[in-house]
Design a protein around this motif. Structure first.
Motif, PDB file in Angstrom:
ATOM      1  N   LYS A  27       0.831  -1.201   0.000  1.00 46.98           N
ATOM      2  CA  LYS A  27       0.000   0.000   0.000  1.00 46.98           C
ATOM      3  C   LYS A  27       0.871   1.260   0.000  1.00 46.98           C
ATOM      4  O   LYS A  27       0.622   2.199   0.761  1.00 46.98           O
ATOM      5  CB  LYS A  27      -0.966   0.010   1.188  1.00 46.98           C
ATOM      6  CG  LYS A  27      -0.283  -0.090   2.558  1.00 46.98           C
ATOM      7  CD  LYS A  27      -1.302   0.058   3.683  1.00 46.98           C
ATOM      8  CE  LYS A  27      -0.606   0.004   5.039  1.00 46.98           C
ATOM      9  NZ  LYS A  27      -1.565   0.153   6.165  1.00 46.98           N
ATOM     10  N   PRO A  28       1.907   1.328  -0.850  1.00 42.18           N
ATOM     11  CA  PRO A  28       2.728   2.543  -0.889  1.00 42.18           C
ATOM     12  C   PRO A  28       1.923   3.736  -1.379  1.00 42.18           C
ATOM     13  O   PRO A  28       1.025   3.599  -2.209  1.00 42.18           O
ATOM     14  CB  PRO A  28       3.845   2.176  -1.875  1.00 42.18           C
ATOM     15  CG  PRO A  28       3.271   1.104  -2.721  1.00 42.18           C
ATOM     16  CD  PRO A  28       2.355   0.328  -1.830  1.00 42.18           C
ATOM     17  N   ASN A  29       2.266   4.903  -0.871  1.00 40.10           N
ATOM     18  CA  ASN A  29       1.554   6.120  -1.226  1.00 40.10           C
ATOM     19  C   ASN A  29       2.129   6.693  -2.517  1.00 40.10           C
ATOM     20  O   ASN A  29       3.334   6.931  -2.627  1.00 40.10           O
ATOM     21  CB  ASN A  29       1.657   7.145  -0.098  1.00 40.10           C
ATOM     22  CG  ASN A  29       0.699   8.297  -0.276  1.00 40.10           C
ATOM     23  OD1 ASN A  29       0.727   9.017  -1.268  1.00 40.10           O
ATOM     24  ND2 ASN A  29      -0.177   8.486   0.703  1.00 40.10           N
ATOM     25  N   ALA A  30       1.249   6.942  -3.489  1.00 39.01           N
ATOM     26  CA  ALA A  30       1.692   7.404  -4.802  1.00 39.01           C
ATOM     27  C   ALA A  30       2.215   8.838  -4.774  1.00 39.01           C
ATOM     28  O   ALA A  30       2.897   9.262  -5.713  1.00 39.01           O
ATOM     29  CB  ALA A  30       0.547   7.295  -5.806  1.00 39.01           C
ATOM     30  N   GLY A  31       1.907   9.579  -3.716  1.00 43.25           N
ATOM     31  CA  GLY A  31       2.372  10.959  -3.628  1.00 43.25           C
ATOM     32  C   GLY A  31       3.669  11.120  -2.872  1.00 43.25           C
ATOM     33  O   GLY A  31       4.205  12.229  -2.771  1.00 43.25           O
ATOM     34  N   VAL A  32       4.190  10.025  -2.337  1.00 44.47           N
ATOM     35  CA  VAL A  32       5.403  10.067  -1.516  1.00 44.47           C
ATOM     36  C   VAL A  32       6.612   9.638  -2.350  1.00 44.47           C
ATOM     37  O   VAL A  32       6.559   8.626  -3.052  1.00 44.47           O
ATOM     38  CB  VAL A  32       5.252   9.148  -0.284  1.00 44.47           C
ATOM     39  CG1 VAL A  32       6.554   9.079   0.507  1.00 44.47           C
ATOM     40  CG2 VAL A  32       4.120   9.638   0.600  1.00 44.47           C
TER      41      VAL A  32
ATOM     42  N   ASN B 273       7.841   3.183  -1.922  1.00 46.91           N
ATOM     43  CA  ASN B 273       8.214   4.020  -0.779  1.00 46.91           C
ATOM     44  C   ASN B 273       9.385   3.402  -0.035  1.00 46.91           C
ATOM     45  O   ASN B 273       9.540   2.174  -0.010  1.00 46.91           O
ATOM     46  CB  ASN B 273       7.050   4.170   0.198  1.00 46.91           C
ATOM     47  CG  ASN B 273       5.853   4.932  -0.358  1.00 46.91           C
ATOM     48  OD1 ASN B 273       4.783   4.929   0.240  1.00 46.91           O
ATOM     49  ND2 ASN B 273       6.006   5.576  -1.509  1.00 46.91           N
ATOM     50  N   GLN B 274      10.199   4.230   0.587  1.00 47.74           N
ATOM     51  CA  GLN B 274      11.329   3.728   1.370  1.00 47.74           C
ATOM     52  C   GLN B 274      10.878   2.946   2.598  1.00 47.74           C
ATOM     53  O   GLN B 274      11.578   2.038   3.049  1.00 47.74           O
ATOM     54  CB  GLN B 274      12.236   4.887   1.780  1.00 47.74           C
ATOM     55  CG  GLN B 274      12.974   5.533   0.618  1.00 47.74           C
ATOM     56  CD  GLN B 274      13.906   6.641   1.063  1.00 47.74           C
ATOM     57  OE1 GLN B 274      14.072   6.891   2.262  1.00 47.74           O
ATOM     58  NE2 GLN B 274      14.510   7.333   0.107  1.00 47.74           N
ATOM     59  N   ASP B 275       9.720   3.300   3.126  1.00 55.00           N
ATOM     60  CA  ASP B 275       9.169   2.622   4.299  1.00 55.00           C
ATOM     61  C   ASP B 275       8.767   1.195   3.917  1.00 55.00           C
ATOM     62  O   ASP B 275       7.769   0.968   3.233  1.00 55.00           O
ATOM     63  CB  ASP B 275       7.950   3.398   4.812  1.00 55.00           C
ATOM     64  CG  ASP B 275       7.311   2.758   6.030  1.00 55.00           C
ATOM     65  OD1 ASP B 275       7.815   1.718   6.511  1.00 55.00           O
ATOM     66  OD2 ASP B 275       6.280   3.287   6.503  1.00 55.00           O
ATOM     67  N   ARG B 276       9.522   0.218   4.366  1.00 55.33           N
ATOM     68  CA  ARG B 276       9.267  -1.179   3.985  1.00 55.33           C
ATOM     69  C   ARG B 276       7.949  -1.701   4.536  1.00 55.33           C
ATOM     70  O   ARG B 276       7.376  -2.646   4.003  1.00 55.33           O
ATOM     71  CB  ARG B 276      10.408  -2.073   4.454  1.00 55.33           C
ATOM     72  CG  ARG B 276      11.701  -1.903   3.684  1.00 55.33           C
ATOM     73  CD  ARG B 276      12.665  -3.014   4.041  1.00 55.33           C
ATOM     74  NE  ARG B 276      13.965  -2.860   3.411  1.00 55.33           N
ATOM     75  CZ  ARG B 276      14.952  -3.729   3.548  1.00 55.33           C
ATOM     76  NH1 ARG B 276      14.777  -4.811   4.316  1.00 55.33           N
ATOM     77  NH2 ARG B 276      16.117  -3.527   2.949  1.00 55.33           N
ATOM     78  N   SER B 277       7.429  -1.086   5.594  1.00 52.25           N
ATOM     79  CA  SER B 277       6.214  -1.602   6.225  1.00 52.25           C
ATOM     80  C   SER B 277       4.991  -1.471   5.327  1.00 52.25           C
ATOM     81  O   SER B 277       3.989  -2.136   5.553  1.00 52.25           O
ATOM     82  CB  SER B 277       5.953  -0.886   7.552  1.00 52.25           C
ATOM     83  OG  SER B 277       5.567   0.466   7.337  1.00 52.25           O
ATOM     84  N   VAL B 278       5.077  -0.605   4.294  1.00 51.34           N
ATOM     85  CA  VAL B 278       3.926  -0.428   3.409  1.00 51.34           C
ATOM     86  C   VAL B 278       3.922  -1.444   2.273  1.00 51.34           C
ATOM     87  O   VAL B 278       2.985  -1.492   1.479  1.00 51.34           O
ATOM     88  CB  VAL B 278       3.881   1.001   2.826  1.00 51.34           C
ATOM     89  CG1 VAL B 278       3.783   2.018   3.943  1.00 51.34           C
ATOM     90  CG2 VAL B 278       5.077   1.289   1.922  1.00 51.34           C
ATOM     91  N   GLY B 279       4.942  -2.297   2.184  1.00 48.72           N
ATOM     92  CA  GLY B 279       4.971  -3.313   1.153  1.00 48.72           C
ATOM     93  C   GLY B 279       5.358  -2.758  -0.204  1.00 48.72           C
ATOM     94  O   GLY B 279       5.857  -1.635  -0.321  1.00 48.72           O
TER      95      GLY B 279
END
Length: 327
Positions: A231-236, A268-274
């Motif tokens: 669920k990565p954010n497309a705006g990030v 996204n760099q945040d791995r928790s978002v998959g």
């Protein structure tokens, strides 16, 4: 405004106006037979389509019917142009890091772009045909824009005015064919088979505050084989926004109405978002453990790609595809 294309006996399908809640639709042959025809005549067609859309949302349209996403083709079943960027540099950085390579400095100032096959797209609920499992089939969840006519040399500010619609993408990739193709120094071709797009395309105003700075500030929801995958954010961390991507394409050529420009795999760099593709997870495994564990798609595997607004309502409908044997 929300628009869709039902499959029929023609190559370009039948244009529909779809209600905001994706429950009802109406055909509009008196305005345009198909989406390409509407885009070719957007100045005249768009206000008429908006009138139908407003009336449909108020329940005041004769001839409306229940909207069935399973009957949809991609909003443009074929297009004059399909060019896909790689605007999320975290994805590029992971790929490079996994093979021990540095990211060239130019990647941060000049977008990556390839020209895909636009002569035949997959419907959003069609199977993904696979001839050889060894080719390494992967999905890629993205966002794309459809443009009007864009003059050669238009800058990003001007290109922003020519963005007509947005939609979701499954940019199907055959990963194991990529190395040999890139080694030839001439780019992707066989490794990029037919792409699928969301059942519905929407005008930017449908996104409300989520459409800012030429980016879609919402997560892209990806399920793989019925389970959460990303669920990565497309705006990030989108290095280049859509006006910049369109300007990159139009630097040396005009774009005609109906051209589709993609964002590249959302990452996204945040791995928790998959993740939005299998390759990215494989790169993380290589970086962490030295070997990729996650296999590529096989017959019977399925992917679902969707985006929801702040209230939890689906914006574009869902891409739902299962891998099937070619032929």
């Amino acid at each position: 405004m929300k628009l869709a294309t039902y499959q029929n006996q023609t190559r370009d399908g039948q244009l529909l106006v779809v209600s905001r809640d994706l429950r009802r639709a109406v055909a509009v042959p008196h305005i345009a037979a198909n989406l390409q025809a509407a885009l070719d005549n957007w100045v005249q067609a768009e206000p008429k389509l908006q009138e139908v859309y407003a009336a449909l949302n108020q329940g005041e349209v004769a001839g409306e019917f229940a909207f069935d996403q399973a009957r949809c083709h991609s909003p443009l079943p074929r297009a004059y142009q399909w060019a896909d960027g790689s605007a999320y540099l975290n994805h590029v950085e992971l790929v490079r890091k996994a093979r021990g390579a540095e990211v060239p400095a130019s990647f941060y100032t000049d977008p990556l772009m390839y020209q895909g096959g636009s002569d035949a797209f997959l419907p959003p609920r069609a199977g993904i045909p696979l001839r050889e499992a060894a080719w390494g089939l992967d999905f890629e969840g993205e966002v794309a824009v459809i443009t009007g006519d864009v003059p050669q040399g238009a800058d990003a500010a001007e290109c922003a005015k020519h963005i007509r619609l947005l939609l979701l993408v499954n940019d199907v990739t055959l990963r194991n064919l990529i190395p040999n193709e890139l080694a030839k120094g001439f780019g992707f071709f066989q490794s990029k088979p037919a792409t699928a797009f969301s059942p519905v395309a929407v005008t930017p105003d449908e996104l409300g505050d989520a459409w800012q700075d030429g980016k879609v500030h919402l997560p892209l929801l990806v399920d793989y084989n019925g389970a959460f995958y990303g669920k990565p954010n497309a705006g990030v961390e989108m290095q280049f926004n859509f006006p910049q991507l369109v300007a990159h394409v139009s630097k040396t050529r005009e774009l005609v109405a109906g051209s589709i420009i993609g964002s590249g795999t959302i990452s996204n760099q945040d791995r928790s978002v998959g993740s939005c593709c299998l390759a990215e997870q494989r790169m993380i495994e290589i970086i962490d453990t030295g070997a990729a564990i996650t296999p590529f798609m096989k017959l019977g595997d399925s992917v679902r790609i969707e985006m929801k607004d702040a209230s939890g309502a689906s914006i574009f409908g869902a891409i739902e595809q299962t891998v099937v044997q070619h032929g």
